[in-house]
Design an enzyme around this catalytic site. Sequence first.
Site, short mmCIF file in Angstrom:
data_model
loop_
_atom_site.label_atom_id
_atom_site.label_comp_id
_atom_site.label_asym_id
_atom_site.label_seq_id
_atom_site.Cartn_x
_atom_site.Cartn_y
_atom_site.Cartn_z
N CYS A 40 5.43 -6.10 1.26
CA CYS A 40 5.79 -4.69 1.09
C CYS A 40 5.31 -3.86 2.29
O CYS A 40 5.80 -4.05 3.39
CB CYS A 40 5.27 -4.16 -0.24
SG CYS A 40 6.04 -2.60 -0.69
N TYR A 41 4.31 -2.99 2.12
CA TYR A 41 3.83 -2.23 3.28
C TYR A 41 3.38 -3.19 4.38
O TYR A 41 3.60 -2.93 5.57
CB TYR A 41 2.66 -1.31 2.88
CG TYR A 41 2.05 -0.60 4.08
CD1 TYR A 41 2.65 0.53 4.62
CD2 TYR A 41 0.91 -1.10 4.70
CE1 TYR A 41 2.11 1.16 5.74
CE2 TYR A 41 0.36 -0.49 5.82
CZ TYR A 41 0.96 0.65 6.33
OH TYR A 41 0.45 1.25 7.45
N ASP A 63 -18.66 -12.07 -19.95
CA ASP A 63 -18.90 -11.56 -18.61
C ASP A 63 -20.40 -11.43 -18.30
O ASP A 63 -20.88 -11.93 -17.29
CB ASP A 63 -18.23 -10.19 -18.42
CG ASP A 63 -16.75 -10.24 -18.75
OD1 ASP A 63 -16.20 -11.37 -18.78
OD2 ASP A 63 -16.15 -9.18 -18.99
N HIS A 120 7.22 -7.96 -4.18
CA HIS A 120 5.83 -8.32 -4.49
C HIS A 120 5.77 -9.70 -5.15
O HIS A 120 5.91 -9.80 -6.38
CB HIS A 120 5.22 -7.28 -5.42
CG HIS A 120 4.92 -5.99 -4.73
ND1 HIS A 120 3.72 -5.70 -4.14
CD2 HIS A 120 5.72 -4.92 -4.50
CE1 HIS A 120 3.76 -4.51 -3.58
NE2 HIS A 120 4.97 -4.01 -3.78
N GLY A 134 0.84 -1.20 0.00
CA GLY A 134 0.00 0.00 0.00
C GLY A 134 0.87 1.24 0.00
O GLY A 134 2.08 1.15 0.21
N GLU A 190 3.23 -11.36 -5.80
CA GLU A 190 1.98 -11.54 -6.57
C GLU A 190 2.11 -11.17 -8.03
O GLU A 190 1.31 -11.60 -8.85
CB GLU A 190 0.83 -10.74 -5.92
CG GLU A 190 0.91 -9.22 -6.04
CD GLU A 190 1.75 -8.55 -4.96
OE1 GLU A 190 2.63 -9.22 -4.39
OE2 GLU A 190 1.53 -7.35 -4.71
N LYS A 240 -10.52 -12.49 -16.05
CA LYS A 240 -11.23 -13.07 -17.20
C LYS A 240 -11.19 -14.61 -17.22
O LYS A 240 -12.21 -15.26 -17.43
CB LYS A 240 -10.57 -12.54 -18.48
CG LYS A 240 -11.40 -12.73 -19.71
CD LYS A 240 -12.45 -11.67 -19.73
CE LYS A 240 -13.36 -11.69 -20.89
NZ LYS A 240 -14.21 -10.49 -20.86
#
Length: 522
Positions: A95-96, A239, A182, A68, A184, A378
Site C-alpha cells: 500500500c503506502y 498473558d 493488503h 500508512g 496481511e 494471543k
Amino acid sequence: MILVLDFGGQYNQLIARRVRENHVYCEVHTLTDGEVAADKNVKSGLGTAINFSAIKNLKPEGIILTGGPQSVYNTSSSLPPAELFNLGVPVLGICYGAQAMVHVLGGQVKKSDVDEYGKTNLEIIHDSKIFRDVEKKSVVWMSHADRIFELPKDFSVTAQTENCPVAAAENPAKNLYAVQFHPEVLHTVEGKKIFSNFVDICGCKRDWNMDTFVADTVAELKNKIGNGKVLCALSGGVDSSVAAVLLSKAVGKNLTCVFVDHGLLRKNESAEVEAAFKNYDLNFVRIDAAERFLQKLQGVTDPERKRKIIGEEFIRVFEDVAKKIGAVDFLVQGTIYPDVIESGLGKSAVIKSHHNVGGLPDFVDFKEIIEPLRLLFKDEVRQAGRELGLPENIVSRQPFPGPGLGIRIIGEVTADKIKIVQDADAIYREEIFKAGIAPKLSQYFAALTNMRSVGVMGDGRTYDYAVVLRAVLTSDFMTAEAAQIDWAILNLVANRIVNEVKGVNRVLYDCTSKPPATIELE
Ligand code: XMP
C-alpha cells in the site's frame, strides 16, 4: 530476519505476524534520519526507530515497507532512502509502502479518481515469483486514495483490479515487489501465500520458533534489568502468567509476583491461581483487596470510569506492596498486541481503555514498565507459554479481562451482583465443559445486565435481573463472531441459572459479532 519498516498503518503488526507464521524472525521498526543507538535494535522485536546505517548493520534478508496514512507527494511524509533498494535485499512494499517504493525510484503516484476500500477482485496478468501458486483471480483487501500512475524504470505491472491498473508491480531482477492491496489481512484470500513466497524469495531458512523468542526475550530482559528489582502483576490469566514465568527465568529471586484478588474474579479463581503458582520459583504474594475495590466502585456506572478506577486501584495496591518489599525498579505487565491497538496508543481510535494499557494513572511509582508480550497475538502467547513449560490448564485458559467481572456487570458493581455473575458464570462454564465444546470456543462467559424484568416463580411474581450468556469464536480477538451453541445446552444452562442463582429470572444469549459489539459488555 525480515525487517518491517512501519509507516503507521493500523495493522502493521499483522505483517510481522505473517512473517513469524513462516518461522522467520521479524522486527518492526520506524524509519528515522536521526542517530540510533545500536543496542536499541533489540532481539524480541520491540519496535524502535531505526536509521539507514542501522538497517545495513542489521543485515536483513528481506525488507517490508508497510502501509500508512501518508501521501508520498506531501513533503512531510516519511520516505525510505533510494539506497535501500540497492542493498541487494528483496523488498516488498505494501500500500503506502508500494507507493513510496515507486515514488522514490522515479515513478509517479497521484490521488486516484476512485478510492478503493474493502474487498476487491484482483487479476494477476503476469507471472511473478511473489504470486507463485496464487489463483489468477482472487479477492484482496484494498484501502487507498492514492495510486500508482507511472512505474519506475525496469518495473512492470503484474496484477490489476477494475479501478487500479497497477495493483501489483515488480522489478524481478532486483527482487522489488509492490502491492497496492493488503496481503496481511485475512480478507485477502491468498495473502498468506504471498508472504510465504516473499520469505522464499528472501531465501530465509524458516527455522525461527517461539523457543527462539523465549530465549531472546529472556536474554534481553536479563540484560535490561540486571540486578534491578521487578514486580509483576499476576492475574492468573495466560498473558500475565507467561510474562511472570519469562521474568522469573530472567531475574529469578529478584522478581516478586503480586496477585491482587480484587474481588472481581470468577468463582474459586483466586484459590486456583494460588494453587497453580505454588509450584513455581516465584516470590508469590496474594493480596486480598476486594473491599478496597468495592468501595471505590460504589455508585459508579460509567464503563470507562469503572475501568480507570480498577486500573488505578491496581497500581495503588502494587505501590503499597512495593513499599513493603523495598525499592522496585520495574513493573511487569502482560499486555499483548490487541490490547495495545484497541487502547488507541497507535493511530487507531480508542475503543476501550484496557486497564493494563491506557488505564494507567499518569503517575506510577516505578522506574519503568516492562511489557514483554506487547507485540504478540494471543495464540503466540500461548505458544510461548508452552515453550516455558506452563501447564496446559493455564496456557489454554480463556482470556479474562484485567478489570474482571467489573466490566461484566453493567452499571454499578455491588457484592450481590458479583455473587450473581460468579454463580451464573460457574454454571455456564461447567455445562460448556461437560458438553465438550469448550475447546471450540475462544471465549465464553456470563455477564449481568442492569435490566430487571417481571417473571413468575412458583406462584409468585418476581422482578429480577437478566443474565446474558456470551460465547465467541475468534483467532485474534479483534474481530469475533457469536458461537452457535446448541439450543439444548443453552436451555439447560438457562434453567439451571434461574433455578440455582438467586436474583435472576431471565437468561439471554448474545448473538452479536464484533464489530459492531465488543466481546465484553463494557
Ligand atoms: P473486547 O471487549 O475489547 O475484548 O472486544 C477483547 C478481548 O480483550 C479482553 N479484554 C481485556 N483484557 N484488560 C485485559 O487484560 C482489559 O481491560 C480488557 N478488556 C477486554 C476481553 O476479555 C477479550 O478477550
